[in-house]
Design a protein around this motif. Structure first.
Motif, PDB file in Angstrom:
ATOM      1  N   GLY A   1     -17.082  -9.365  -3.693  1.00 25.11           N
ATOM      2  CA  GLY A   1     -15.752  -9.850  -2.561  1.00 25.11           C
ATOM      3  C   GLY A   1     -15.591  -8.917  -1.820  1.00 25.11           C
ATOM      4  N   HIS A   2     -14.011  -8.894  -0.988  1.00 26.40           N
ATOM      5  CA  HIS A   2     -14.148  -8.159  -0.571  1.00 26.40           C
ATOM      6  C   HIS A   2     -13.819  -6.077  -0.869  1.00 26.40           C
ATOM      7  CE1 HIS A   2     -11.228  -6.126   2.984  1.00 26.40           C
ATOM      8  NE2 HIS A   2     -11.849  -7.026   3.441  1.00 26.40           N
ATOM      9  N   PRO A   3     -14.095  -5.925   0.051  1.00 22.00           N
ATOM     10  CA  PRO A   3     -14.777  -3.994  -0.379  1.00 22.00           C
ATOM     11  C   PRO A   3     -12.659  -3.444  -0.802  1.00 22.00           C
ATOM     12  CG  PRO A   3     -15.579  -4.312   1.672  1.00 22.00           C
ATOM     13  CD  PRO A   3     -14.865  -6.006   2.004  1.00 22.00           C
ATOM     14  N   PHE A   4     -11.757  -3.992  -0.472  1.00 25.32           N
ATOM     15  CA  PHE A   4     -10.555  -3.556  -1.134  1.00 25.32           C
ATOM     16  C   PHE A   4     -10.895  -4.046  -2.599  1.00 25.32           C
ATOM     17  CE2 PHE A   4      -5.958  -4.142  -1.677  1.00 25.32           C
ATOM     18  CZ  PHE A   4      -5.962  -3.001  -1.054  1.00 25.32           C
ATOM     19  N   CYS A   5     -10.741  -5.357  -2.784  1.00 18.41           N
ATOM     20  CA  CYS A   5     -11.075  -5.578  -3.716  1.00 18.41           C
ATOM     21  C   CYS A   5     -11.422  -4.683  -4.990  1.00 18.41           C
ATOM     22  CB  CYS A   5     -11.052  -6.560  -3.807  1.00 18.41           C
ATOM     23  SG  CYS A   5      -9.995  -8.281  -3.716  1.00 18.41           S
ATOM     24  N   ASP A   6     -12.926  -4.355  -4.133  1.00 25.79           N
ATOM     25  CA  ASP A   6     -14.104  -3.943  -5.262  1.00 25.79           C
ATOM     26  C   ASP A   6     -13.054  -2.783  -5.545  1.00 25.79           C
ATOM     27  OD1 ASP A   6     -15.867  -5.779  -5.656  1.00 25.79           O
ATOM     28  OD2 ASP A   6     -17.115  -4.737  -3.763  1.00 25.79           O
ATOM     29  N   ASN A   7     -12.666  -1.520  -4.429  1.00 24.13           N
ATOM     30  CA  ASN A   7     -11.662  -0.387  -4.426  1.00 24.13           C
ATOM     31  C   ASN A   7     -11.206  -0.480  -5.775  1.00 24.13           C
ATOM     32  OD1 ASN A   7      -9.015   1.444  -3.521  1.00 24.13           O
ATOM     33  ND2 ASN A   7     -11.629   2.776  -3.753  1.00 24.13           N
ATOM     34  N   LEU A   8     -10.464  -1.591  -5.710  1.00 25.88           N
ATOM     35  CA  LEU A   8      -9.061  -2.132  -6.423  1.00 25.88           C
ATOM     36  C   LEU A   8      -9.901  -1.953  -8.374  1.00 25.88           C
ATOM     37  CD1 LEU A   8      -6.713  -4.440  -4.899  1.00 25.88           C
ATOM     38  CD2 LEU A   8      -6.506  -1.740  -5.903  1.00 25.88           C
ATOM     39  N   ARG A   9     -10.380  -3.092  -7.566  1.00 29.05           N
ATOM     40  CA  ARG A   9     -11.558  -2.592  -9.659  1.00 29.05           C
ATOM     41  C   ARG A   9     -12.572  -1.420 -10.524  1.00 29.05           C
ATOM     42  NH1 ARG A   9     -13.916  -7.294  -6.857  1.00 29.05           N
ATOM     43  NH2 ARG A   9     -13.134  -8.824  -7.232  1.00 29.05           N
ATOM     44  N   ASP A  10     -12.038  -0.567  -9.421  1.00 31.13           N
ATOM     45  CA  ASP A  10     -12.936   0.782  -9.499  1.00 31.13           C
ATOM     46  C   ASP A  10     -12.166   1.535  -9.994  1.00 31.13           C
ATOM     47  OD1 ASP A  10     -15.544  -0.550  -9.023  1.00 31.13           O
ATOM     48  OD2 ASP A  10     -15.777   0.409  -7.187  1.00 31.13           O
ATOM     49  N   GLY A  11     -11.278   2.109  -9.572  1.00 26.26           N
ATOM     50  CA  GLY A  11     -10.278   2.776  -9.704  1.00 26.26           C
ATOM     51  C   GLY A  11      -8.569   2.225  -9.107  1.00 26.26           C
ATOM     52  N   TRP A  13      -6.126   4.667  -7.113  1.00 26.32           N
ATOM     53  CA  TRP A  13      -6.123   5.069  -6.323  1.00 26.32           C
ATOM     54  C   TRP A  13      -4.896   4.379  -4.921  1.00 26.32           C
ATOM     55  CZ3 TRP A  13     -11.436   4.113  -6.918  1.00 26.32           C
ATOM     56  CH2 TRP A  13     -12.354   4.806  -7.420  1.00 26.32           C
ATOM     57  N   MET A  14      -5.266   3.156  -4.770  1.00 25.71           N
ATOM     58  CA  MET A  14      -4.564   2.667  -4.072  1.00 25.71           C
ATOM     59  C   MET A  14      -3.260   2.480  -4.664  1.00 25.71           C
ATOM     60  SD  MET A  14      -3.474   1.175  -1.132  1.00 25.71           S
ATOM     61  CE  MET A  14      -4.779   1.495  -0.304  1.00 25.71           C
ATOM     62  N   PRO A  15      -3.163   1.951  -5.998  1.00 23.05           N
ATOM     63  CA  PRO A  15      -1.741   1.829  -6.678  1.00 23.05           C
ATOM     64  C   PRO A  15      -0.874   3.378  -6.505  1.00 23.05           C
ATOM     65  CG  PRO A  15      -3.179   0.651  -8.016  1.00 23.05           C
ATOM     66  CD  PRO A  15      -4.122   1.302  -7.115  1.00 23.05           C
ATOM     67  N   GLY A  16      -1.654   4.132  -6.919  1.00 18.71           N
ATOM     68  CA  GLY A  16      -0.956   5.634  -6.975  1.00 18.71           C
ATOM     69  C   GLY A  16      -0.915   5.867  -5.414  1.00 18.71           C
ATOM     70  N   TYR A  17      -1.379   5.426  -4.052  1.00 23.06           N
ATOM     71  CA  TYR A  17      -1.148   6.266  -3.298  1.00 23.06           C
ATOM     72  C   TYR A  17       0.019   5.970  -3.071  1.00 23.06           C
ATOM     73  CZ  TYR A  17      -1.257   6.071   2.228  1.00 23.06           C
ATOM     74  OH  TYR A  17      -1.130   6.151   3.331  1.00 23.06           O
ATOM     75  N   ILE A  18       0.083   4.087  -3.091  1.00 25.22           N
ATOM     76  CA  ILE A  18       1.458   3.593  -2.692  1.00 25.22           C
ATOM     77  C   ILE A  18       2.596   4.477  -2.992  1.00 25.22           C
ATOM     78  CG2 ILE A  18       2.474   1.078  -3.093  1.00 25.22           C
ATOM     79  CD1 ILE A  18       0.034   0.058  -2.154  1.00 25.22           C
ATOM     80  N   PHE A  35       7.473   0.922  -8.291  1.00 21.96           N
ATOM     81  CA  PHE A  35       6.205   1.027  -8.191  1.00 21.96           C
ATOM     82  C   PHE A  35       4.807   1.547  -8.819  1.00 21.96           C
ATOM     83  CE2 PHE A  35       7.003  -0.840  -3.773  1.00 21.96           C
ATOM     84  CZ  PHE A  35       5.729  -2.086  -3.949  1.00 21.96           C
ATOM     85  N   ALA A  36       5.417   2.920  -9.616  1.00 16.02           N
ATOM     86  CA  ALA A  36       5.183   3.783 -10.574  1.00 16.02           C
ATOM     87  C   ALA A  36       5.055   3.187 -12.098  1.00 16.02           C
ATOM     88  CB  ALA A  36       5.250   4.790 -10.771  1.00 16.02           C
ATOM     89  N   ASN A  37       6.281   2.683 -12.108  1.00 20.21           N
ATOM     90  CA  ASN A  37       6.354   1.646 -13.900  1.00 20.21           C
ATOM     91  C   ASN A  37       5.089   0.469 -13.099  1.00 20.21           C
ATOM     92  OD1 ASN A  37       7.254   1.625 -15.978  1.00 20.21           O
ATOM     93  ND2 ASN A  37       8.562  -0.354 -14.851  1.00 20.21           N
ATOM     94  N   VAL A  38       5.283  -0.093 -12.728  1.00 19.18           N
ATOM     95  CA  VAL A  38       5.281  -2.036 -12.567  1.00 19.18           C
ATOM     96  C   VAL A  38       3.424  -1.090 -12.526  1.00 19.18           C
ATOM     97  CG1 VAL A  38       4.202  -3.172 -11.236  1.00 19.18           C
ATOM     98  CG2 VAL A  38       6.882  -2.618 -11.985  1.00 19.18           C
ATOM     99  N   PHE A  39       2.527  -0.349 -11.377  1.00 16.37           N
ATOM    100  CA  PHE A  39       1.340   0.123 -11.261  1.00 16.37           C
ATOM    101  C   PHE A  39       0.779   0.559 -13.007  1.00 16.37           C
ATOM    102  CE2 PHE A  39       1.666   0.590  -6.550  1.00 16.37           C
ATOM    103  CZ  PHE A  39       1.136  -0.597  -6.608  1.00 16.37           C
ATOM    104  N   ASP A  40       1.814   1.878 -13.624  1.00 23.05           N
ATOM    105  CA  ASP A  40       1.691   1.776 -14.788  1.00 23.05           C
ATOM    106  C   ASP A  40       1.195   1.008 -15.907  1.00 23.05           C
ATOM    107  OD1 ASP A  40       1.395   4.671 -14.486  1.00 23.05           O
ATOM    108  OD2 ASP A  40       3.005   4.967 -14.702  1.00 23.05           O
ATOM    109  N   ARG A  41       1.588  -0.604 -15.932  1.00 17.33           N
ATOM    110  CA  ARG A  41       1.634  -1.722 -16.922  1.00 17.33           C
ATOM    111  C   ARG A  41       0.389  -2.122 -15.456  1.00 17.33           C
ATOM    112  NH1 ARG A  41       6.411  -2.869 -19.222  1.00 17.33           N
ATOM    113  NH2 ARG A  41       8.037  -1.325 -18.615  1.00 17.33           N
ATOM    114  N   VAL A  58       2.777  -6.674  -4.979  1.00 20.31           N
ATOM    115  CA  VAL A  58       2.518  -6.040  -3.570  1.00 20.31           C
ATOM    116  C   VAL A  58       3.406  -7.380  -3.009  1.00 20.31           C
ATOM    117  CG1 VAL A  58       1.950  -5.031  -1.393  1.00 20.31           C
ATOM    118  CG2 VAL A  58       0.994  -4.388  -3.272  1.00 20.31           C
ATOM    119  N   THR A  59       2.857  -8.039  -2.554  1.00 21.78           N
ATOM    120  CA  THR A  59       3.549  -9.049  -1.554  1.00 21.78           C
ATOM    121  C   THR A  59       4.655  -9.927  -2.759  1.00 21.78           C
ATOM    122  OG1 THR A  59       1.380 -10.021  -1.687  1.00 21.78           O
ATOM    123  CG2 THR A  59       3.164 -12.173  -1.785  1.00 21.78           C
ATOM    124  N   GLY A  60       5.108  -9.865  -3.756  1.00 23.49           N
ATOM    125  CA  GLY A  60       6.451 -10.004  -4.460  1.00 23.49           C
ATOM    126  C   GLY A  60       7.782  -9.637  -3.853  1.00 23.49           C
ATOM    127  N   ALA A  61       7.675  -7.726  -3.594  1.00 19.47           N
ATOM    128  CA  ALA A  61       8.289  -6.791  -3.258  1.00 19.47           C
ATOM    129  C   ALA A  61       8.602  -7.129  -1.540  1.00 19.47           C
ATOM    130  CB  ALA A  61       7.406  -5.243  -3.477  1.00 19.47           C
TER     131      ALA A  61
END
Length: 396
Positions: A1-11, A13-18, A35-41, A58-61
């Protein structure tokens, strides 16, 4: 898959950054917390599902935010096509409160002023959105706010989209910086303004006309108070219509001054003659003039620069022909402003010498402008403007 998807699977970091980035700004703390509440779930899901649900969140927001923006704009946008809606996003991108590029304060008597408590002083302060002259290089700092650019774009970005309060605040804030009968070219928060363009005032007046005709109860803005930034002004607060009149009278009487701080400190490439600013009405032709071969009356005039600077041209467009310093756009601007001024003030001007000037000037300019500028047999704009016949003199 795309490197960005690999980044999301591995940790995470991106949800926390946003969420963390949004939480740092007081104006976006609420959405950052959401966003913090949703990303915790999101963390509870199997890692291989994270990219799919991250995209949904992200798209829905994003779609919801767009719907809220459109709902706060005019019916033209709300009921418009996808193309119109996407164009209107330029209004959101280019308008905003930028701490490094504040607008001068407007009268505190205005309704619906955006304010906040200063986190340091605890005092209430105005938070007026300003308009970027372009992105990204004109997004912040002293280079963000330009009088000409702001009022050329204000109709499409603010009036067509129904952002009446932001348009009003821009008009009144820049009105408070008028000096020498001119609106600043570079605003510089007002305290470092450069009055080195001749057409910003005509675009400002044009924007006022459009506001009056397009905004609900638009003509009320003419009676709004304008706060002058300059301590040596005779009247600290004036009505907007008085400031407009002062600008027209200054041009009628003639404007000539040397810019404050003239020299390499404000423009390393300009010759000394370029810091001499002139503007007024050429009573032999009836058209506004201004600028010389060392500076720009408008950006449609070229400018001679020293040292072979590639940003300039020795050809100095606008200084070659008979219309030197009398740019067609500025002449057309004067025709439009005087015609409108005549229409809206005719009942009050009856019997007044100044009103007669406005009415006669409007008629003379319209007929002669069409004949001299638009009526060439070759189909092109004429290079030389013929003087109007029997042009009345200024008589306030």
């Amino acid at each position: 898959g795309h490197p960005f998807c690999d980044n999301l699977r591995d940790g995470d970091w991106m949800p926390g950054y946003i969420s963390n980035r949004l939480s740092m700004n007081p104006r976006t703390q609420a959405i950052g917390a959401w966003f913090a509440n949703v990303f915790d779930r999101l963390k509870l899901l199997p890692r291989y599902l994270i990219p799919c649900y991250f995209d949904a969140i992200v798209t829905g927001a994003f779609i919801n935010i767009l719907d809220v923006m459109y709902s706060n704009m005019s019916d033209f946008v709300k009921k418009g096509s996808t193309f119109v809606k996407e164009l209107s996003l330029g209004s959101v991108q280019l308008m905003g409160v930028v701490d490094s590029a504040p607008l001068p304060a407007v009268s505190s008597s205005l309704p619906r002023l955006p304010t906040r408590l200063n986190p340091t002083s605890g005092l209430l302060e105005q938070r007026l959105p300003s308009m970027a002259a372009g992105l990204p290089h004109f997004a912040s700092g002293i280079m963000r706010n330009w009088g000409r650019d702001t009022f050329i774009a204000a109709r499409g970005l603010l009036l067509v989209t129904g952002r009446w309060d932001e348009a009003r605040d821009l008009i009144l804030a820049y009105g408070g910086t008028m000096r020498h009968g001119l609106i600043p070219n570079l605003l510089g928060a007002g305290t470092h303004a450069r009055y080195n363009c001749r057409d910003a005032i005509w675009w400002w007046l044009y924007c006022i006309r459009d506001y009056c005709e397009m905004a609900p109860s638009g003509f009320e803005i003419l009676k709004s108070h304008v706060v002058s930034m300059w301590e040596d002004e005779e009247n600290k607060e004036e009505f907007l219509y008085e400031v407009m009149q002062r600008g027209l009278e200054s041009h009628g009487n003639g404007i000539e001054f040397i810019e404050r701080g003239a020299g390499s400190g404000i423009d390393a490439h300009m010759k000394w003659e370029g810091f001499v600013v002139t503007a007024g009405i050429d009573w032999a032709t009836g058209f506004p003039y201004g600028g010389n071969e060392h500076n720009c009356g408008t950006w449609m005039d070229g400018r001679e620069r020293t040292g072979g600077d590639p940003r300039g041209s020795g050809d100095a467009a606008g200084w070659d022909g008979g219309r030197a310093g009398r740019v067609v756009s500025r002449g057309r601007g004067l025709v439009g402003r005087l015609s409108w001024r005549r229409e809206v003030s005719a009942p009050r001007d009856k019997g007044r010498r100044g009103g007669g000037y406005i009415r006669s000037m409007g008629r003379a300019h319209r007929s002669e402008f069409r004949a001299a500028v638009l009526g060439g047999s070759d189909g092109y704009v004429g290079a030389v403007l013929q003087p109007p016949r029997d042009l009345p003199r200024l008589g306030w």
